[in-house]
Design a protein around this motif. Structure first.
Motif, PDB file in Angstrom:
ATOM      1  N   MET A   1       0.762  -1.153   0.133  1.00 16.74           N
ATOM      2  CA  MET A   1       0.216  -0.556   0.166  1.00 16.74           C
ATOM      3  C   MET A   1       0.696   1.713   0.296  1.00 16.74           C
ATOM      4  O   MET A   1       1.892   0.955   1.058  1.00 16.74           O
ATOM      5  CB  MET A   1      -1.059   0.121   1.358  1.00 16.74           C
ATOM      6  N   ARG A   2       0.647   2.179  -1.244  1.00 18.05           N
ATOM      7  CA  ARG A   2       1.185   3.561  -1.666  1.00 18.05           C
ATOM      8  C   ARG A   2       0.759   4.849  -0.537  1.00 18.05           C
ATOM      9  O   ARG A   2      -0.663   4.935  -0.622  1.00 18.05           O
ATOM     10  CB  ARG A   2       1.712   3.673  -2.409  1.00 18.05           C
ATOM     11  N   THR A   3       0.932   5.453   0.685  1.00 15.08           N
ATOM     12  CA  THR A   3       0.413   6.485   1.259  1.00 15.08           C
ATOM     13  C   THR A   3       1.091   8.059   0.537  1.00 15.08           C
ATOM     14  O   THR A   3       1.728   7.477  -0.037  1.00 15.08           O
ATOM     15  CB  THR A   3       1.011   6.321   2.605  1.00 15.08           C
ATOM     16  N   LEU A   4       0.179   8.947   1.161  1.00 15.90           N
ATOM     17  CA  LEU A   4       1.008  10.237   0.819  1.00 15.90           C
ATOM     18  C   LEU A   4       2.402  10.062   1.179  1.00 15.90           C
ATOM     19  O   LEU A   4       3.152  11.063   0.346  1.00 15.90           O
ATOM     20  CB  LEU A   4      -0.096  11.482   1.526  1.00 15.90           C
ATOM     21  N   ARG A   5       2.765   9.505   2.375  1.00 17.56           N
ATOM     22  CA  ARG A   5       4.475  10.247   2.888  1.00 17.56           C
ATOM     23  C   ARG A   5       5.281   9.171   1.727  1.00 17.56           C
ATOM     24  O   ARG A   5       6.129   9.989   1.587  1.00 17.56           O
ATOM     25  CB  ARG A   5       3.808   9.259   3.431  1.00 17.56           C
ATOM     26  N   ASP A   6       4.819   8.362   1.139  1.00 18.98           N
ATOM     27  CA  ASP A   6       5.520   7.979   0.052  1.00 18.98           C
ATOM     28  C   ASP A   6       5.824   8.632  -1.423  1.00 18.98           C
ATOM     29  O   ASP A   6       6.663   8.784  -1.862  1.00 18.98           O
ATOM     30  CB  ASP A   6       4.936   6.864  -0.217  1.00 18.98           C
ATOM     31  N   VAL A   7       4.807   9.781  -1.380  1.00 17.33           N
ATOM     32  CA  VAL A   7       4.760  10.264  -3.012  1.00 17.33           C
ATOM     33  C   VAL A   7       5.729  11.383  -2.365  1.00 17.33           C
ATOM     34  O   VAL A   7       5.901  12.085  -1.867  1.00 17.33           O
ATOM     35  CB  VAL A   7       3.521  11.104  -3.067  1.00 17.33           C
ATOM     36  N   GLN A   8       6.635  11.722  -3.607  1.00 16.28           N
ATOM     37  CA  GLN A   8       7.983  12.511  -3.804  1.00 16.28           C
ATOM     38  C   GLN A   8       7.291  13.626  -3.795  1.00 16.28           C
ATOM     39  O   GLN A   8       6.414  13.989  -4.554  1.00 16.28           O
ATOM     40  CB  GLN A   8       9.081  11.550  -4.619  1.00 16.28           C
ATOM     41  N   GLY A  10       6.915  17.166  -5.390  1.00 16.46           N
ATOM     42  CA  GLY A  10       7.084  17.177  -6.954  1.00 16.46           C
ATOM     43  C   GLY A  10       5.939  16.308  -7.917  1.00 16.46           C
ATOM     44  O   GLY A  10       5.715  16.550  -9.559  1.00 16.46           O
ATOM     45  N   GLU A  11       5.485  15.452  -7.743  1.00 13.32           N
ATOM     46  CA  GLU A  11       4.353  14.651  -7.748  1.00 13.32           C
ATOM     47  C   GLU A  11       3.063  14.648  -7.815  1.00 13.32           C
ATOM     48  O   GLU A  11       3.368  14.586  -6.850  1.00 13.32           O
ATOM     49  CB  GLU A  11       5.709  13.076  -7.186  1.00 13.32           C
ATOM     50  N   THR A  12       2.652  14.406  -8.711  1.00 18.69           N
ATOM     51  CA  THR A  12       0.754  13.735  -8.272  1.00 18.69           C
ATOM     52  C   THR A  12      -0.002  12.364  -8.414  1.00 18.69           C
ATOM     53  O   THR A  12       0.886  11.767  -8.964  1.00 18.69           O
ATOM     54  CB  THR A  12       0.121  15.107  -9.592  1.00 18.69           C
ATOM     55  N   SER A  13      -0.591  12.371  -7.162  1.00 18.21           N
ATOM     56  CA  SER A  13      -1.653  11.310  -6.772  1.00 18.21           C
ATOM     57  C   SER A  13      -2.799  11.523  -6.456  1.00 18.21           C
ATOM     58  O   SER A  13      -2.507  12.519  -6.109  1.00 18.21           O
ATOM     59  CB  SER A  13      -0.401  10.211  -5.993  1.00 18.21           C
ATOM     60  N   THR A  14      -3.746  10.550  -6.645  1.00 17.73           N
ATOM     61  CA  THR A  14      -4.986  10.226  -6.709  1.00 17.73           C
ATOM     62  C   THR A  14      -4.988   9.364  -5.191  1.00 17.73           C
ATOM     63  O   THR A  14      -4.584   8.117  -4.964  1.00 17.73           O
ATOM     64  CB  THR A  14      -6.113   9.792  -7.249  1.00 17.73           C
ATOM     65  N   VAL A  15      -6.388  10.222  -4.417  1.00 12.11           N
ATOM     66  CA  VAL A  15      -6.476   8.939  -3.498  1.00 12.11           C
ATOM     67  C   VAL A  15      -8.041   8.017  -3.399  1.00 12.11           C
ATOM     68  O   VAL A  15      -8.563   8.604  -4.438  1.00 12.11           O
ATOM     69  CB  VAL A  15      -7.646  10.176  -1.971  1.00 12.11           C
ATOM     70  N   GLU A  38      -7.131  14.873  -6.134  1.00 10.97           N
ATOM     71  CA  GLU A  38      -5.876  14.440  -6.707  1.00 10.97           C
ATOM     72  C   GLU A  38      -4.871  15.636  -6.170  1.00 10.97           C
ATOM     73  O   GLU A  38      -5.628  16.785  -5.446  1.00 10.97           O
ATOM     74  CB  GLU A  38      -5.333  15.307  -8.317  1.00 10.97           C
ATOM     75  N   ILE A  39      -3.482  15.058  -5.290  1.00 17.62           N
ATOM     76  CA  ILE A  39      -3.139  16.442  -4.504  1.00 17.62           C
ATOM     77  C   ILE A  39      -2.132  15.670  -4.777  1.00 17.62           C
ATOM     78  O   ILE A  39      -0.577  14.969  -5.418  1.00 17.62           O
ATOM     79  CB  ILE A  39      -2.926  14.834  -3.165  1.00 17.62           C
ATOM     80  N   SER A  40      -1.227  17.105  -4.879  1.00 16.81           N
ATOM     81  CA  SER A  40       0.645  17.350  -5.273  1.00 16.81           C
ATOM     82  C   SER A  40       1.104  17.401  -4.213  1.00 16.81           C
ATOM     83  O   SER A  40       0.519  18.370  -3.325  1.00 16.81           O
ATOM     84  CB  SER A  40       0.638  17.833  -6.477  1.00 16.81           C
ATOM     85  N   VAL A  41       2.214  16.582  -4.042  1.00 21.85           N
ATOM     86  CA  VAL A  41       3.360  17.346  -2.651  1.00 21.85           C
ATOM     87  C   VAL A  41       4.516  18.569  -3.424  1.00 21.85           C
ATOM     88  O   VAL A  41       4.958  17.996  -4.321  1.00 21.85           O
ATOM     89  CB  VAL A  41       3.962  15.612  -2.396  1.00 21.85           C
ATOM     90  N   ARG A  42       4.443  19.568  -2.398  1.00 21.34           N
ATOM     91  CA  ARG A  42       5.387  20.757  -2.942  1.00 21.34           C
ATOM     92  C   ARG A  42       6.518  20.601  -2.960  1.00 21.34           C
ATOM     93  O   ARG A  42       7.698  20.610  -3.045  1.00 21.34           O
ATOM     94  CB  ARG A  42       4.507  22.041  -2.466  1.00 21.34           C
ATOM     95  N   LYS A  43       6.716  20.236  -1.270  1.00 19.43           N
ATOM     96  CA  LYS A  43       7.998  20.587  -0.016  1.00 19.43           C
ATOM     97  C   LYS A  43       7.820  20.193   0.851  1.00 19.43           C
ATOM     98  O   LYS A  43       6.842  19.731   1.483  1.00 19.43           O
ATOM     99  CB  LYS A  43       8.293  21.577  -0.174  1.00 19.43           C
ATOM    100  N   VAL A  44       8.652  19.386   1.099  1.00 23.47           N
ATOM    101  CA  VAL A  44       8.689  19.033   2.544  1.00 23.47           C
ATOM    102  C   VAL A  44       9.220  19.638   3.936  1.00 23.47           C
ATOM    103  O   VAL A  44      10.438  19.804   3.289  1.00 23.47           O
ATOM    104  CB  VAL A  44       9.352  17.315   2.881  1.00 23.47           C
ATOM    105  N   THR A  54      -0.433  20.413  -2.631  1.00 26.51           N
ATOM    106  CA  THR A  54      -1.918  20.755  -3.344  1.00 26.51           C
ATOM    107  C   THR A  54      -3.038  20.689  -3.293  1.00 26.51           C
ATOM    108  O   THR A  54      -2.889  19.572  -4.112  1.00 26.51           O
ATOM    109  CB  THR A  54      -1.123  21.834  -4.662  1.00 26.51           C
ATOM    110  N   VAL A  55      -4.288  20.586  -2.364  1.00 27.56           N
ATOM    111  CA  VAL A  55      -5.369  20.123  -2.321  1.00 27.56           C
ATOM    112  C   VAL A  55      -6.600  21.114  -3.499  1.00 27.56           C
ATOM    113  O   VAL A  55      -6.616  22.562  -2.676  1.00 27.56           O
ATOM    114  CB  VAL A  55      -5.505  19.304  -1.608  1.00 27.56           C
ATOM    115  N   ARG A  56      -7.522  20.546  -4.607  1.00 29.81           N
ATOM    116  CA  ARG A  56      -8.305  21.238  -5.714  1.00 29.81           C
ATOM    117  C   ARG A  56      -7.920  22.869  -5.447  1.00 29.81           C
ATOM    118  O   ARG A  56      -8.388  23.705  -4.784  1.00 29.81           O
ATOM    119  CB  ARG A  56      -9.178  21.497  -4.339  1.00 29.81           C
ATOM    120  N   GLY A  57      -6.988  23.448  -5.616  1.00 30.51           N
ATOM    121  CA  GLY A  57      -6.554  24.411  -5.741  1.00 30.51           C
ATOM    122  C   GLY A  57      -5.304  25.181  -4.584  1.00 30.51           C
ATOM    123  O   GLY A  57      -5.489  26.718  -5.284  1.00 30.51           O
TER     124      GLY A  57
END
Length: 73
Positions: A1-8, A10-15, A38-44, A54-57
């Protein structure tokens, strides 16, 4: 299972699913994060917590513990 924590950065992924229950799940959903969003990871943050996404703009910071309940595609 891949979680939001695993998203790199600059990458965008869907819940796929929100695990958990009660107040935590309700709080996540109140922020606009629902199945199919869709959730895009901007920075950590330098120490890894929180994660800025970034979620829904709009920009949102999520704790790593909260990111673990979000299953991503």
């Amino acid at each position: 299972m891949r979680t939001l924590r695993d998203v790199q950065i600059g990458e965008t992924s869907t819940v796929v699913k929100i695990h958990g229950s009660g107040a935590l799940k309700r709080r996540i959903m109140d922020m606009g994060i629902t199945k199919g969003t869709e959730i895009s990871v901007r920075k950590v943050a330098p120490l890894g917590d929180p994660i800025e996404v970034t979620v829904r703009g709009y920009e949102l910071s999520i704790r790593k513990d909260d990111a673990d309940i979000l299953e991503m595609a």
